[in-house]
Write an enzyme that holds these catalytic residues in place. Structure first.
Site, PDB file in Angstrom:
ATOM      1  CB  SER A  92      -0.312   1.020  -2.139  1.00 17.66           C
ATOM      2  OG  SER A  92       0.669   1.360  -1.185  1.00 17.66           O
TER       3      SER A  92
ATOM      4  CE1 TYR B 274      -3.322   5.037   4.823  1.00 21.74           C
ATOM      5  CE2 TYR B 274      -1.733   6.478   3.755  1.00 21.74           C
ATOM      6  CZ  TYR B 274      -2.898   5.738   3.711  1.00 21.74           C
ATOM      7  OH  TYR B 274      -3.634   5.691   2.557  1.00 21.74           O
TER       8      TYR B 274
ATOM      9  CE  LYS C 158      -3.123   2.299   2.241  1.00 21.28           C
ATOM     10  NZ  LYS C 158      -4.242   1.528   1.632  1.00 21.28           N
TER      11      LYS C 158
END
Length: 310
Positions: free
Chosen positions: A143, A157, A161
């Site tokens: 992650s 982003y 994750k």
């Protein structure tokens, strides 16, 4: 569950091996005597690295995480045909597009999610049948600090994750009865090529974002040559290896599903946990008074608890 105490080496498919964590982890694992299926979108771009991996006994296969599940199945079958199984799947490959969330095109948002979330999930689904059949295996989801607390300009982003972490937590609960372990790794700022590899939204930040923290963070990535990461990727990979194999500092800690990998993310985790706890207390009067006035129904947590106690 597979471990280094077994008589045979483990088989590790690792995605995103052309640089950064993927490259360093693949070489470390190979030098430790394990088997590695290294992958990247375009292996010929790294001929010297491919040769080094092959000299150490590994194989290198092309894999684009935006490809179909059928294409991923072919890659898994190629790797499995050499060593007969998959023991440790490391979903490391990823990409990032930075910018204010309102400036993202649908195409840009989909590319981030396809690469960082849907691709890893499809790959997990592809290797699970053989892991379940053996009641053994480890899935590692790499992650990010954005999976703890995304900075401005990194919201998309972070979303990808967070999605990967959520799926990984779900997989962990679903697969525990099959002897399969899931580990979420949260690195902070490491000396990798990420600073140079990220791209920016095609649409420039609107006038309203000028001078804000969004613009300042984007400028850091525009001038990435001036950025010095505080963490050593080799040390980070050593930590991942020990936790996955249950050796060294990871011995006896197999029950933990989350590995915070650097001091900066540890601090952000503490701060985010405090914010969550503060909000929990602030709204106690609300969440303590949402139940039905008559009778008590079962929640999913009750069902999960009952199932686990059988």
């Amino acid at each position: 569950m597979a471990s280094t105490t077994d008589s045979k080496p483990l088989v590790w498919p690792i995605t995103g091996c052309s640089a950064g964590f993927g490259k360093s982890l693949a070489l470390l694992v190979l030098k430790a005597g394990h088997h590695v299926i290294t992958t990247s979108r375009n292996p010929p771009c790294s001929p010297h690295l491919v040769k080094k991996v092959e000299e150490l006994g590994g194989i290198w296969l092309p894999l684009d995480l935006t490809s179909s599940k059928e294409e991923m199945q072919k890659v898994v079958e190629q790797g499995t045909s050499k060593w007969g199984r998959i023991d440790v799947l490391v979903n490391n490959a990823g990409m990032s597009i930075l910018g204010a969330l309102e400036d993202f095109s649908e195409q840009e948002a989909r590319l981030v999610m396809e690469t960082n979330f849907f691709g890893p999930v499809k790959l997990i689904q592809t290797v699970l049948p053989q892991m379940r059949a053996r009641h053994s295996g480890i899935i590692v989801s790499i992650s990010s600090g954005a999976g703890v607390d995304p900075s401005p300009a990194m919201g998309m982003y972070g979303a990808s994750k967070w999605a990967l972490e959520g799926a990984s937590q779900g997989f962990a609960k679903e697969l525990a009865s099959f002897g399969i372990r899931v580990l979420i790794v949260q690195p902070g700022a490491f000396t990798t090529n990420m600073m140079n590899a990220v791209t920016l939204t095609k649409k420039d930040a609107s006038v309203d974002y000028k001078g804000t923290v969004v613009e300042k963070i984007v400028d850091v990535f525009r001038n990435s040559g001036n950025f010095k990461a505080p963490n050593d990727v080799e040390k980070g990979c050593q930590g991942i290896f020990e936790v996955v194999t249950g050796t060294g500092r990871g011995a006896g800690k197999e029950g933990h599903a989350r590995l915070v990998l650097s001091q900066d993310i540890a601090q952000r985790t503490v701060e985010q946990t405090k914010r969550n706890t503060d909000a929990l207390e602030a709204f106690r009067e609300i969440w303590e008074n949402t139940g039905h006035d008559s009778g008590v129904a079962k929640s999913t947590a009750d069902i999960e608890s009952e199932a686990g106690s059988r």
